[in-house]
Scaffold this active site. Structure first.
Site, PDB file in Angstrom:
ATOM      1  N   HIS A   7      82.965   9.927  38.283  1.00 13.85           N
ATOM      2  CA  HIS A   7      82.449  10.102  39.773  1.00 13.85           C
ATOM      3  C   HIS A   7      81.659   8.996  40.501  1.00 13.85           C
ATOM      4  O   HIS A   7      80.910   8.799  39.195  1.00 13.85           O
ATOM      5  CB  HIS A   7      82.470  11.487  40.032  1.00 13.85           C
ATOM      6  CG  HIS A   7      81.619  11.856  39.790  1.00 13.85           C
ATOM      7  ND1 HIS A   7      81.233  12.840  38.472  1.00 13.85           N
ATOM      8  CD2 HIS A   7      79.891  11.777  39.830  1.00 13.85           C
ATOM      9  CE1 HIS A   7      79.878  13.130  37.983  1.00 13.85           C
ATOM     10  NE2 HIS A   7      79.164  12.727  38.897  1.00 13.85           N
ATOM     11  N   HIS A  79      74.712   7.750  41.865  1.00 11.92           N
ATOM     12  CA  HIS A  79      74.865   7.319  41.182  1.00 11.92           C
ATOM     13  C   HIS A  79      76.388   7.322  40.469  1.00 11.92           C
ATOM     14  O   HIS A  79      77.290   7.238  41.700  1.00 11.92           O
ATOM     15  CB  HIS A  79      73.714   8.499  39.621  1.00 11.92           C
ATOM     16  CG  HIS A  79      75.016   9.926  40.108  1.00 11.92           C
ATOM     17  ND1 HIS A  79      74.030  10.682  40.555  1.00 11.92           N
ATOM     18  CD2 HIS A  79      75.918  10.786  39.315  1.00 11.92           C
ATOM     19  CE1 HIS A  79      74.626  11.437  40.786  1.00 11.92           C
ATOM     20  NE2 HIS A  79      76.227  11.734  40.326  1.00 11.92           N
ATOM     21  N   GLU A 130      74.948   8.530  34.796  1.00 14.13           N
ATOM     22  CA  GLU A 130      75.432   9.728  34.627  1.00 14.13           C
ATOM     23  C   GLU A 130      76.120   9.271  33.589  1.00 14.13           C
ATOM     24  O   GLU A 130      77.111   8.928  33.758  1.00 14.13           O
ATOM     25  CB  GLU A 130      75.613  11.107  35.548  1.00 14.13           C
ATOM     26  CG  GLU A 130      76.001  11.860  34.864  1.00 14.13           C
ATOM     27  CD  GLU A 130      76.092  13.017  36.518  1.00 14.13           C
ATOM     28  OE1 GLU A 130      76.981  12.414  37.340  1.00 14.13           O
ATOM     29  OE2 GLU A 130      76.442  14.452  36.070  1.00 14.13           O
TER      30      GLU A 130
HETATM   31 CO    CO Z   1      76.882  13.197  39.549  1.00 12.04          CO
END
Ligand code: CO
Length: 143
Positions: A7, A79, A130
């Site tokens: 994502h 992020h 991440e």
């Molecule tokens: Co995230």
């Protein structure tokens, strides 16, 4: 090492307005808001055919995204999340490569109930990264 883009996270000043924007203007499938008090955020996921957009809004005191929102009042990209097959092996490799893992350097449970870590943005071209452990991440990305 990294597999799919899981994502892209965007911090938004108004979760309902952002959800409506993605649902109506962009015609995307949007989930209901999910509060994650342990992470200090409420999330909405926008489901795209090849990835997800994670809309983030601060929840509670000392939310990690409140400072970001203070500096970016209209919101902004926060992020990117890449899938890895083995998060402990990934951390070991990254530390050996000189990258910094945020926090205590150990994985914690992320928004999807899977182990995640965050990498220092200064080590990755100014972008907070991440990593999420997803079983079969590499096999899936090769397919
Ligand atoms: Co995230």
């Amino acid at each position: 090492m990294i597999g799919k883009l899981n994502h892209v996270a965007i911090v938004v000043p108004d979760l309902a307005a952002a959800s409506a924007l993605y649902r109506n203007a962009l015609g995307a499938a949007v989930t209901q808001p999910v509060p994650l008090p342990d992470h200090g955020v409420t999330t909405v996921f926008v489901e795209l055919p090849n990835t997800k957009i994670e809309l983030l809004h601060p929840l509670g005191e000392g939310s990690p995204v409140q400072k970001f929102l203070d500096g970016n009042p209209s919101g902004g990209m926060h992020h990117v999340c890449y899938e890895v097959e083995d998060i402990h092996a990934a951390i070991e490799h990254l530390v050996a490569e000189g990258a910094r893992v945020l926090g205590d350097g150990k994985p914690r449970t992320g928004a999807h109930g899977l182990p995640v870590v965050f990498l220092h943005p200064k080590d990755f071209c100014g972008t907070l990264v991440e990593l999420e452990e997803v079983a079969g991440a590499r096999a899936a990305s090769a397919g």
